[in-house]
Design an enzyme around this catalytic site. Sequence first.
Site, PDB file in Angstrom:
ATOM      1  CG  ASN A  12      41.330  47.236  39.765  1.00 46.35           C
ATOM      2  OD1 ASN A  12      41.870  47.558  38.705  1.00 46.35           O
ATOM      3  ND2 ASN A  12      41.695  47.730  40.930  1.00 46.35           N
ATOM      4  CD  GLN A  39      38.376  42.903  39.996  1.00 44.97           C
ATOM      5  OE1 GLN A  39      37.173  42.621  40.045  1.00 44.97           O
ATOM      6  NE2 GLN A  39      39.098  43.093  41.084  1.00 44.97           N
ATOM      7  CB  CYS A  44      46.877  46.741  45.839  1.00 44.56           C
ATOM      8  SG  CYS A  44      46.537  44.990  45.624  1.00 44.56           S
TER       9      CYS A  44
END
Length: 381
Positions: free
Chosen positions: A151, A179, A326
């Site tokens: 990602n 992804q 995140c």
Amino acid sequence: MTMIYLDHGATTPMHPQVIETMTDVMTTVFGNPSSIHQLGRQAQHLVTTSRQKIAQSIHAEEDDIMFTSGGTESDNTAIIQTAHSRQHLGKHIITSKVEHPAVLRPMEALVEEGFEVTFLPVDEQGLLSVDDVLAALRPDTILVSLMWTNNETGVRFPIKEIGLALQEHQTYFHTDAVQAYGLETIDVEACHLDLLSATGHKINGPKGTGFLYCRSGISLPPFMRGGEQEEHRRAGTENVPAITGLAKASELLTETEKRHRQLTYREFHDQILTRLCAEGIEFEVNGDQEQHSAHVLNLWFSGVPNNLLLMHLDLKGIALSIGSACTAGNVHPSHVLETMFGKDAQRVAESVRFSFGLGNTSREIDYMLDHLVPIINRLKK
């Protein structure tokens, strides 16, 4: 102010047709899919047809798809429930150091429970080879979990080749395809996958939706307990509008559309790199560019702190990121770049991620570059 959104690796805007589909369902279909009356059967039909569409998108069987709340739940279910249900066969697991936190955190929790997890490194190009995986494989290995596409760098792992190499071993093979799903052609049978995780909000679908592919013959204990939904695999009343939105988003990403997007994003790459070279900007690309998904471009601008660069770009209405959404809300550096270059490497704190998606245009890229170049020059001074 015009907003230029180049952070599609974090999340994506919903496609207008997805919004239309979900709005129609929210307006007309409110029955519980578990109810036996007409309204319930109507809702169940939408769930069933959505499951069929998702299964077709990865060349799977309909019954092998379990709807979840997203990639995190799918990853956690695949990893934790596999470990708990197969520990009588061994307690060794293999993953990589550059996985998403939705994989790394449950792995760390399993270590605390007494499982042994091998966290494989990657090289300076972000690459992991089949030989790396096989060298770590043991008779007591019960799970190999490796992401399809990183990602932060866009680097792909050789999932098909790894799956083939694991065929004769007892281990289950799981991939976090968050992804990759929607951009790559995925065939779970050809890749010899046992488990695959995906989410809706990375493919212009709704947040809070996702699915876990679980190959026929694999029976994992439910992660969510309660009712008997999802064939006893996940309790909780199904979010019918969101599930139909997920299926619609998947349906819109045909093979032709995937190829078009990859080509368009490659053109964005060339546009950015060509302009930076022409302007005399010092930079390096992070991650191998052959085994690479075109929707991500990670660049190191030597001498330019990435947090300051992102702040100045945000003031101009341009959204980029440092790393995983995140973890980007805090001050932790990218664990992916630390694995590739070392914790003390200067480029870890001087790299940014461009990630492309629906709605981006060449004109937007030019607008971004018109501001990026002078900001870099100013910050370097």
